[in-house]
Design a protein around this motif. Sequence first.
Motif, short mmCIF file in Angstrom:
data_model
loop_
_atom_site.label_atom_id
_atom_site.label_comp_id
_atom_site.label_asym_id
_atom_site.label_seq_id
_atom_site.Cartn_x
_atom_site.Cartn_y
_atom_site.Cartn_z
N LEU A 61 -21.32 -21.65 6.47
CA LEU A 61 -20.13 -21.09 7.12
C LEU A 61 -20.46 -19.92 8.03
O LEU A 61 -19.56 -19.20 8.46
CB LEU A 61 -19.12 -20.66 6.06
CG LEU A 61 -18.57 -21.81 5.19
CD1 LEU A 61 -17.79 -21.26 4.00
CD2 LEU A 61 -17.69 -22.74 6.02
N GLY A 62 -21.76 -19.71 8.30
CA GLY A 62 -22.13 -18.64 9.22
C GLY A 62 -22.34 -17.29 8.57
O GLY A 62 -22.57 -16.30 9.27
N SER A 63 -22.29 -17.23 7.24
CA SER A 63 -22.52 -15.98 6.51
C SER A 63 -23.99 -15.90 6.13
O SER A 63 -24.48 -16.70 5.32
CB SER A 63 -21.65 -15.92 5.25
OG SER A 63 -22.05 -14.87 4.41
N ALA A 64 -24.70 -14.93 6.68
CA ALA A 64 -26.14 -14.85 6.45
C ALA A 64 -26.48 -14.68 4.97
O ALA A 64 -27.49 -15.21 4.49
CB ALA A 64 -26.72 -13.67 7.24
N PRO B 70 -18.89 -8.81 2.20
CA PRO B 70 -18.67 -8.71 3.65
C PRO B 70 -19.26 -9.92 4.37
O PRO B 70 -20.25 -10.50 3.91
CB PRO B 70 -19.43 -7.42 4.04
CG PRO B 70 -19.61 -6.67 2.77
CD PRO B 70 -19.70 -7.70 1.68
N TYR B 71 -18.65 -10.27 5.48
CA TYR B 71 -19.15 -11.38 6.29
C TYR B 71 -20.02 -10.82 7.40
O TYR B 71 -19.52 -10.20 8.34
CB TYR B 71 -17.98 -12.17 6.87
CG TYR B 71 -18.38 -13.41 7.65
CD1 TYR B 71 -18.27 -14.67 7.08
CD2 TYR B 71 -18.87 -13.31 8.96
CE1 TYR B 71 -18.63 -15.81 7.80
CE2 TYR B 71 -19.22 -14.44 9.67
CZ TYR B 71 -19.10 -15.69 9.09
OH TYR B 71 -19.46 -16.81 9.79
N PHE B 72 -21.31 -11.01 7.26
CA PHE B 72 -22.26 -10.66 8.31
C PHE B 72 -22.99 -11.93 8.72
O PHE B 72 -23.56 -12.63 7.88
CB PHE B 72 -23.27 -9.62 7.83
CG PHE B 72 -22.67 -8.27 7.52
CD1 PHE B 72 -21.88 -7.62 8.47
CD2 PHE B 72 -22.90 -7.66 6.31
CE1 PHE B 72 -21.33 -6.38 8.19
CE2 PHE B 72 -22.35 -6.42 6.03
CZ PHE B 72 -21.56 -5.77 6.97
N HIS B 73 -22.99 -12.19 10.01
CA HIS B 73 -23.63 -13.41 10.51
C HIS B 73 -25.15 -13.29 10.57
O HIS B 73 -25.87 -14.28 10.41
CB HIS B 73 -23.09 -13.75 11.89
CG HIS B 73 -23.64 -15.02 12.46
ND1 HIS B 73 -23.48 -16.25 11.85
CD2 HIS B 73 -24.38 -15.25 13.58
CE1 HIS B 73 -24.09 -17.18 12.57
NE2 HIS B 73 -24.64 -16.60 13.62
N GLU B 74 -25.66 -12.06 10.76
CA GLU B 74 -27.10 -11.88 10.94
C GLU B 74 -27.77 -11.12 9.80
O GLU B 74 -28.96 -11.33 9.54
CB GLU B 74 -27.36 -11.17 12.27
CG GLU B 74 -26.91 -11.99 13.49
CD GLU B 74 -27.14 -11.27 14.79
OE1 GLU B 74 -27.51 -10.08 14.75
OE2 GLU B 74 -26.94 -11.89 15.85
#
Length: 275
Positions: free
Chosen positions: A162-165, A220-224
């Motif tokens: 889902l794009g969450s690193a 928290p949602y962090f992509h990187e």
Amino acid sequence: MFLAQISDMHFRSQGRKLYDFVDVNSCNADVVNQLNALEERPDAVVITGDIVNCGLPAEYEVARRVLGHLQYPLYIIPGNHDDKAEFLKTMKPLCPLLGDDAENMHYAVDDFEMRLLFIDSSLAGESKGWLTDNTLAWLEAQLVQGGDKPTAVFMHHPPLKLGSAQMDRIACENGDKLLALIERFPALCRVFCGHTHRLIFTQYRQATITTIPGTVHQVPYFHENPAPYYNLEPAACLMHRLIEGAGLVSYLHSLAHYPGPYLYNTAISCPVDGE
């Protein structure tokens, strides 16, 4: 049909706190009392995994006692923090549909206009998810049996990244097998998960796939940045209601304490000058 879905409660043993400062047991007891006090009462409460934090018998005893106060039928599945054997032994009195096989927990609920299928995506000793051949075969048979009746699947791990690193590394590793079933069975239109400690939703073919917040702490949602952060954002649950003409409507219900509700008053909202 009207359901309340909560997830990722992470109960600790009596007197213990999560990370030595988060009183999850007290917070979860508050959640249970909030659900019991709802003016519009759900037909059932769903818990999508991670009932306890460390899989300990003492944690399950606390969870059983607190969840035993819920005044609704309970549909529940394990998550990666759960010990399958302890989970089944302690939770089955609250959810008899779990059956007797700790390695193959899955069941169907056919009491509503939408079929509800509950599957175990946890893999012993691992944080990532995995769907066993037994689970996939059972799920396929249920979808064949259900025909064109709208169907929702509840599981712990999301079946795709889902794009969450941080969380993508521990999603359901063979979730593509579930996606293949979505492609084959148009009636499978919802997949509801826990695990991410955050409301995230996406679409795969006709199916909306959703993860929900935890009852106490969030991720928290962090992509990187893959660092294992968590925080104490206000908790929430998801409510699912079948609406004639619209189908299944889901909405976020806050579990935080806040002022209100207040009744709308036109005179206060748009007062006439001079009043």
